[in-house]
Design an enzyme around this catalytic site. Structure first.
Site, PDB file in Angstrom:
ATOM      1  CD  GLU A  78      33.956  38.117  42.207  1.00  0.00           C
ATOM      2  OE1 GLU A  78      34.396  39.481  41.803  1.00  0.00           O
ATOM      3  OE2 GLU A  78      34.483  37.416  40.989  1.00  0.00           O
ATOM      4  CB  CYS A 141      28.526  34.794  38.846  1.00  0.00           C
ATOM      5  SG  CYS A 141      28.526  33.183  38.460  1.00  0.00           S
ATOM      6  CG  HIS A 165      33.393  34.100  39.827  1.00  0.00           C
ATOM      7  ND1 HIS A 165      33.032  35.359  39.666  1.00  0.00           N
ATOM      8  CD2 HIS A 165      32.573  33.417  38.965  1.00  0.00           C
ATOM      9  CE1 HIS A 165      32.027  35.557  39.129  1.00  0.00           C
ATOM     10  NE2 HIS A 165      31.501  34.374  38.768  1.00  0.00           N
TER      11      HIS A 165
END
Length: 213
Positions: A78, A141, A165
């Site tokens: 991310e 998340c 992830h």
């Protein structure tokens, strides 16, 4: 160097969560860095309180969180967390926060401070599919991606943070037609590679990692 690596407990009716299973299998030292492993609850706000306590206790240099992204086919590192909770399902304590900020006094978004593209490249060098992601969703998340960045900005200046992830495990998709998965061993190898890149990369590499949509 100390790196705090967190993984979530199972949620959404799944019997396991590959994030914490991956974290448990990491070695205690990676590229000379001490690895501190922490299970966190899939619960908005409580997850950040657990991380905050661990930062105070262990004083890590880096906080790297791992989460399950069921349906994604590769390891996705991310790039950004946004200041919104818009939970599609209840968390593990039944909270379903809709259209509320993660932090009332926080900016709209934070970019993570780990070398995202170097991490992706290092994972790919192990013949494991990986890519940059520009959305961590709007569930727990993202809450952690954004929230840890905000904790650092407000309370722990100088520390770095990031979020990865990972897909479902094969056993989770037996009854999910055409849904991708990845082996536990491959996930562990990918996270180790990502941590190696964090340790030895002072400035992120400049390579293509964006998407058209």
């Amino acid at each position: 160097m100390k790196i705090l690596v967190t993984g979530f407990d199972p949620f959404g009716g799944e019997p396991v969560n590959p994030s914490i299973e991956t974290v448990k299998r990491l070695p205690d030292m990676i590229a000379g860095a001490e690895i501190i492993k922490l299970e966190i609850p899939t619960v908005c706000h409580k997850s950040l309180k657990v991380i905050d306590m661990a930062i105070s206790q262990y004083v890590p240099d880096v906080i790297l969180s791992i989460g399950q992204a069921g349906g994604r086919a590769d390891i996705t590192v991310e790039r950004v967390g946004i200041n919104i909770d818009d939970c599609p399902i209840p968390d593990n304590e039944g909270n379903q926060i809709i259209d509320e900020p993660v932090a009332e006094d926080g900016p709209a978004a934070y970019f993570v401070t780990v070398p995202v593209k170097a991490m992706v490249q290092r994972i790919r060098s192990k013949d494991i599919p990986a890519s940059v992601s520009n959305t961590a969703g709007t569930f727990v998340c993202n809450h952690v991606t954004y929230g840890v960045c905000h904790l650092i900005a407000e309370k722990y200046p100088g520390k770095r943070s990031g979020f990865i992830h990972i897909p479902y495990l094969p056993g989770q998709v037996v009854n999910k037609k055409s849904v991708p998965s990845m082996s536990q061993d491959m996930m562990v190898e990918a996270v180790i590679a990502a941590i190696e890149a964090i340790v030895d990369t002072k400035e992120d590499i400049k390579v293509v990692g964006g998407k058209a949509h």
